[in-house]
Design a protein around this motif. Structure first.
Motif, PDB file in Angstrom:
ATOM      1  N   ASP A  15       0.695   0.098  -4.861  1.00 58.60           N
ATOM      2  CA  ASP A  15       0.456   1.543  -4.914  1.00 58.60           C
ATOM      3  C   ASP A  15      -0.582   1.972  -3.876  1.00 58.60           C
ATOM      4  O   ASP A  15      -0.675   3.148  -3.546  1.00 58.60           O
ATOM      5  CB  ASP A  15      -0.018   1.963  -6.307  1.00 58.60           C
ATOM      6  CG  ASP A  15       1.113   2.013  -7.325  1.00 58.60           C
ATOM      7  OD1 ASP A  15       2.270   1.746  -6.944  1.00 58.60           O
ATOM      8  OD2 ASP A  15       0.836   2.310  -8.506  1.00 58.60           O
ATOM      9  N   TRP A  16      -1.395   1.029  -3.415  1.00 58.43           N
ATOM     10  CA  TRP A  16      -2.388   1.310  -2.382  1.00 58.43           C
ATOM     11  C   TRP A  16      -1.827   0.929  -1.016  1.00 58.43           C
ATOM     12  O   TRP A  16      -0.883   0.111  -0.925  1.00 58.43           O
ATOM     13  CB  TRP A  16      -3.662   0.511  -2.631  1.00 58.43           C
ATOM     14  CG  TRP A  16      -4.560   1.047  -3.707  1.00 58.43           C
ATOM     15  CD1 TRP A  16      -5.669   1.825  -3.547  1.00 58.43           C
ATOM     16  CD2 TRP A  16      -4.440   0.822  -5.122  1.00 58.43           C
ATOM     17  NE1 TRP A  16      -6.237   2.109  -4.766  1.00 58.43           N
ATOM     18  CE2 TRP A  16      -5.517   1.502  -5.749  1.00 58.43           C
ATOM     19  CE3 TRP A  16      -3.529   0.118  -5.920  1.00 58.43           C
ATOM     20  CZ2 TRP A  16      -5.699   1.502  -7.127  1.00 58.43           C
ATOM     21  CZ3 TRP A  16      -3.701   0.126  -7.301  1.00 58.43           C
ATOM     22  CH2 TRP A  16      -4.781   0.816  -7.892  1.00 58.43           C
ATOM     23  N   LEU A  17      -2.386   1.448   0.032  1.00 53.89           N
ATOM     24  CA  LEU A  17      -2.059   0.967   1.368  1.00 53.89           C
ATOM     25  C   LEU A  17      -2.612  -0.450   1.502  1.00 53.89           C
ATOM     26  O   LEU A  17      -3.667  -0.766   0.943  1.00 53.89           O
ATOM     27  CB  LEU A  17      -2.672   1.881   2.430  1.00 53.89           C
ATOM     28  CG  LEU A  17      -2.134   3.316   2.442  1.00 53.89           C
ATOM     29  CD1 LEU A  17      -2.996   4.199   3.346  1.00 53.89           C
ATOM     30  CD2 LEU A  17      -0.683   3.364   2.894  1.00 53.89           C
ATOM     31  N   PRO A  18      -1.937  -1.329   2.237  1.00 55.78           N
ATOM     32  CA  PRO A  18      -2.382  -2.724   2.304  1.00 55.78           C
ATOM     33  C   PRO A  18      -3.682  -2.893   3.079  1.00 55.78           C
ATOM     34  O   PRO A  18      -3.903  -2.236   4.096  1.00 55.78           O
ATOM     35  CB  PRO A  18      -1.224  -3.426   3.019  1.00 55.78           C
ATOM     36  CG  PRO A  18      -0.521  -2.361   3.784  1.00 55.78           C
ATOM     37  CD  PRO A  18      -0.673  -1.104   2.971  1.00 55.78           C
ATOM     38  N   LEU A  62       5.585   5.452   9.113  1.00 53.54           N
ATOM     39  CA  LEU A  62       4.952   4.346   9.818  1.00 53.54           C
ATOM     40  C   LEU A  62       4.466   3.270   8.856  1.00 53.54           C
ATOM     41  O   LEU A  62       4.122   3.548   7.707  1.00 53.54           O
ATOM     42  CB  LEU A  62       3.767   4.853  10.649  1.00 53.54           C
ATOM     43  CG  LEU A  62       4.076   5.893  11.733  1.00 53.54           C
ATOM     44  CD1 LEU A  62       2.822   6.186  12.539  1.00 53.54           C
ATOM     45  CD2 LEU A  62       5.193   5.421  12.650  1.00 53.54           C
ATOM     46  N   ARG A  63       4.423   2.053   9.357  1.00 54.46           N
ATOM     47  CA  ARG A  63       3.852   0.924   8.615  1.00 54.46           C
ATOM     48  C   ARG A  63       2.374   0.829   9.000  1.00 54.46           C
ATOM     49  O   ARG A  63       2.042   0.538  10.148  1.00 54.46           O
ATOM     50  CB  ARG A  63       4.592  -0.366   8.968  1.00 54.46           C
ATOM     51  CG  ARG A  63       6.054  -0.381   8.509  1.00 54.46           C
ATOM     52  CD  ARG A  63       6.857  -1.468   9.175  1.00 54.46           C
ATOM     53  NE  ARG A  63       6.955  -1.235  10.619  1.00 54.46           N
ATOM     54  CZ  ARG A  63       7.638  -2.004  11.462  1.00 54.46           C
ATOM     55  NH1 ARG A  63       8.275  -3.063  11.013  1.00 54.46           N
ATOM     56  NH2 ARG A  63       7.667  -1.717  12.743  1.00 54.46           N
ATOM     57  N   VAL A  64       1.515   1.094   8.041  1.00 54.31           N
ATOM     58  CA  VAL A  64       0.090   1.207   8.324  1.00 54.31           C
ATOM     59  C   VAL A  64      -0.711   0.332   7.375  1.00 54.31           C
ATOM     60  O   VAL A  64      -0.356   0.180   6.201  1.00 54.31           O
ATOM     61  CB  VAL A  64      -0.374   2.686   8.227  1.00 54.31           C
ATOM     62  CG1 VAL A  64      -0.067   3.261   6.858  1.00 54.31           C
ATOM     63  CG2 VAL A  64      -1.853   2.837   8.541  1.00 54.31           C
ATOM     64  N   ALA A  65      -1.769  -0.273   7.882  1.00 53.79           N
ATOM     65  CA  ALA A  65      -2.699  -1.057   7.064  1.00 53.79           C
ATOM     66  C   ALA A  65      -4.120  -0.634   7.432  1.00 53.79           C
ATOM     67  O   ALA A  65      -4.370  -0.092   8.511  1.00 53.79           O
ATOM     68  CB  ALA A  65      -2.511  -2.549   7.292  1.00 53.79           C
ATOM     69  N   ILE A  66      -5.043  -0.896   6.510  1.00 57.16           N
ATOM     70  CA  ILE A  66      -6.445  -0.531   6.709  1.00 57.16           C
ATOM     71  C   ILE A  66      -7.301  -1.792   6.711  1.00 57.16           C
ATOM     72  O   ILE A  66      -7.090  -2.699   5.892  1.00 57.16           O
ATOM     73  CB  ILE A  66      -6.931   0.421   5.594  1.00 57.16           C
ATOM     74  CG1 ILE A  66      -6.102   1.708   5.585  1.00 57.16           C
ATOM     75  CG2 ILE A  66      -8.413   0.753   5.755  1.00 57.16           C
ATOM     76  CD1 ILE A  66      -6.442   2.665   4.454  1.00 57.16           C
ATOM     77  N   VAL A  67      -8.243  -1.851   7.636  1.00 53.88           N
ATOM     78  CA  VAL A  67      -9.261  -2.901   7.636  1.00 53.88           C
ATOM     79  C   VAL A  67     -10.585  -2.223   7.292  1.00 53.88           C
ATOM     80  O   VAL A  67     -11.265  -1.682   8.170  1.00 53.88           O
ATOM     81  CB  VAL A  67      -9.354  -3.613   8.999  1.00 53.88           C
ATOM     82  CG1 VAL A  67     -10.395  -4.739   8.939  1.00 53.88           C
ATOM     83  CG2 VAL A  67      -8.005  -4.157   9.425  1.00 53.88           C
TER      84      VAL A  67
END
Length: 649
Positions: A15-18, A62-67
């Motif tokens: 449910d969260w962005l990765p 878009l395929r998006v991830a967060i650092v």
């Protein structure tokens, strides 16, 4: 209040962005389109910029991830774990400028960080945007880096840095980033992505509004037929001449707040900084779209063992109704980042979010805030847009309230009542700052009859035992530099506020905020402030020392000594001693300050203020001394009296 671990366990991590490699792999992605680097922990809530940007990118397919909060001190594995993105890296320091996050007005290092789990400090670097971008350019030199957020936004041009005590060039030059989005980034971000998906190379994206970029001075400036250019004094001229730096700011502030602004150009070394004009204020539909994205409204489950994120705890049950602020206060960065024009959400969108809040498992019936940058500006705008289109004033309410501004409080009062009517809402607080000057007839001469109803509604239904407002100072000369109204209007507001409380049998103190060492404020002004507020019955608590932050009028004055609109000298307390002398007047009632205050007022020849400020304190102190002597005498007599052991002997 801490998040119940069971509450997080009920929702799948998808449910969260990765934010981990495992989460990306679980989605079956072998490549990411965009990777976001943020100085904040990842809280999937519309009050956190990394969540908003991530959800917008996701909504565009878009395929998006967060650092979040990558380690910049080790082998840089956090920056490498997702590899290179297909389109770009997005970099932000988080919801605060990293230097303000790290340091007090006295330049002391803070021991906590409200945007980190457990409030722990040390999880982001100083000048975070620069540090993150340089690392990415070192690891992936051919991948574009797009910077944004408040740190990048307010450092988009030559700016004074209080912590280094020097002028810095724009943050693109400092960081090596390819493009900067300033202000609230939804509109420019959507256009950038649209162009990229059409196949436009990142390096060719040069005319998107509300972006800034660097190009060689000996090259061609990108052409846009609809824009007029304005050349600022170069960075090098600003460094050599404080007057040039001050003169620049007037144009920067005005163009940032115009509906139809000019493109700004500034030479820096061999490059030309190009700042494209901003987008018009977001429409109701556009701002609703940002708030209606599928946020979980909770921190990522990975943090559950590290403790809650303090900034989240403050806003977890709050609802933001609008953006922007037309106050234009000299010390405030809101209009520089969000703009002076108000972008308001629809009632339907706000009520949908209220419903979401009431469905949260740990909701107890209390909404912590129905507000915005200034709580009582919802739906306020110009009556005639054509007048706003020509306006260059940075404030709509200083030195007087604009005749064209609709200051009706009716839409807010009606919305508050609708939220109150929700069966699961026991009370909805207005926790954001309220502009008291909009609520008094002596200042708001355009009152349509709605302000009394609004204030009574707030006082009786929407505050938690006390109300905080920000007169900021009592000196009219200082207040003019602050772009705040005369203190006489605060007296009127207090009378009005007290009357409403008395009418309803309530005891809810008024808590005023004040600033010391602001440009234009002298020690004598602070002494008068202390005496006047004492006469009103206040023992001040909500006070602060002025902190120069990039891109404000007050900061320009602090560094240059000149007001950018007049280029006339303005006194400012700069040394630690001067600042301490001003700040101590807030706490005249503390014994350790009284001798220093007395000596300072004697040196100014203001014995009248000594009596007014410390006279009663002196009498009370004499009474304490007499009482203490009597107590000591009683104890001495008791000590000399024969004890029982002597009688037995």
């Amino acid at each position: 209040m801490y998040i119940d671990d069971n509450m997080l366990d009920e929702r799948p991590v998808s449910d969260w962005l990765p934010i981990t490699r495992e989460e990306v792999d679980a989605r079956g992605w072998d490549e990411l389109d965009v990777i976001l680097i943020s100085g904040d922990a990842y809280v999937d809530h519309p009050a956190f910029g990394n969540a908003v940007i991530g959800r917008i990118l996701e909504s565009m397919g878009l395929r998006v991830a967060i650092v979040p909060q990558p380690n910049w001190k080790d082998d840089l594995r956090d920056f490498k774990k997702f590899g290179r993105p297909r389109l770009f890296f997005g970099v932000s320091s988080g919801c605060m400028d990293s230097m303000i996050n790290h340091y007090t007005a006295g330049k002391r290092r803070r021991s906590t960080d409200a945007y980190t789990p457990g409030g722990a400090a040390g999880f982001r670097p100083d000048y975070a945007v620069q540090v993150y971008t340089k690392i990415l350019k070192q690891l992936y030199p051919d991948v574009p880096v797009l910077i944004g957020g408040i740190e990048a936004s307010l450092r988009r041009v030559t700016h004074y840095d209080y912590w280094a005590d020097k002028l810095f060039p724009n943050i693109l030059t400092l960081s090596g980033a390819d493009l900067l989005v300033y202000g609230m980034g939804e509109m420019p971000l959507r256009e950038i992505v649209r162009l990229l998906l059409k196949g436009v190379p990142f390096s060719s994206i040069t005319t998107v509004p509300q972006t800034a970029l660097l190009r060689p001075q000996d090259g061609q400036i990108p052409v846009h037929k609809g824009w007029e250019d304005f050349a600022l004094q170069s960075h090098e001229q600003c460094v050599k001449n404080k007057r040039a730096y001050a003169a620049n700011f007037k144009h920067i502030e005005q163009e940032s707040n115009k509906v139809k602004a000019r493109r700004l150009l500034q030479g820096v070394g061999k490059d030309m900084l190009i700042i494209n004009p901003p987008y018009p204020p977001m429409t109701e539909e556009q701002i609703d779209t940002s708030f209606d994205l599928p946020y979980t409204r909770m921190p990522h489950p990975k943090y559950k063992k590290r403790g809650s994120v303090p900034a989240y705890e403050m806003i977890r049950f709050s609802v933001n109704m609008h953006r922007g602020c037309f106050g234009g206060c000299s010390f405030c960065t809101i209009s520089a980042h969000q703009g002076k024009f108000i972008a308001s959400r629809s009632e339907a969108s706000i009520l949908r979010e209220v419903e979401q809040v009431t469905q949260m498992p740990d909701f107890k019936g209390y909404i912590s805030d129905l507000g915005g940058p200034s709580a009582n500006m919802y739906r306020m705008k110009g009556k005639g847009q054509e007048i706003c289109d020509r306006c260059v004033s940075p404030s709509c309410i200083h030195p007087v309230i604009c005749n064209n501004l609709d200051t009706s409080h009716k839409p807010m009062t009606e919305l508050y009542k609708k939220v109150d009517a929700h069966p699961k809402v026991k009370k909805a607080f207005v926790g954001s700052g309220i502009r008291y000057d909009l609520l008094v007839d002596s200042y708001n001469k355009h009152n349509d009859g709605s302000i009394d109803e609004y204030l009574e509604q707030v006082v009786t239904c929407h505050i938690s035992g006390r109300l905080k407002v920000a007169p900021e100072h009592t000196s009219d000369a200082t207040l003019r530099i602050m772009r705040k109204p005369s203190f006489k209007h605060f007296h009127e507001f207090k009378r009005k506020y007290d009357a409403i409380n008395k009418k309803h049998g309530l005891e809810q103190p008024l808590i005023p905020y004040f600033i010391s060492s602001h440009p234009g404020s002298a020690v004598e002004d602070m002494a008068n402030l202390a005496a006047e507020t004492k006469d009103m019955g206040f023992m001040l608590e909500q006070v602060q020392d002025f902190t120069p932050t990039p891109m404000t009028v007050a900061t320009v004055i602090y560094y240059s000594g000149l007001h950018p609109y007049t280029l006339q000298p303005v006194y400012t307390a700069r040394s630690p001693k001067e600042k301490q002398q001003q700040h101590q007047f807030f706490f005249w009632y503390k014994r350790e300050n009284q001798q220093r205050i007395r000596e300072k007022l004697q040196s100014l020849g203001r014995e009248d203020l000594i009596e007014r400020l410390l006279g009663q304190v002196k009498k009370e102190r004499k009474k304490e001394i007499v009482q203490q002597k009597m107590k000591d005498q009683r104890q001495a007599k008791a000590a000399n009296r024969p004890g029982k052991w002597r009688k037995k002997k």
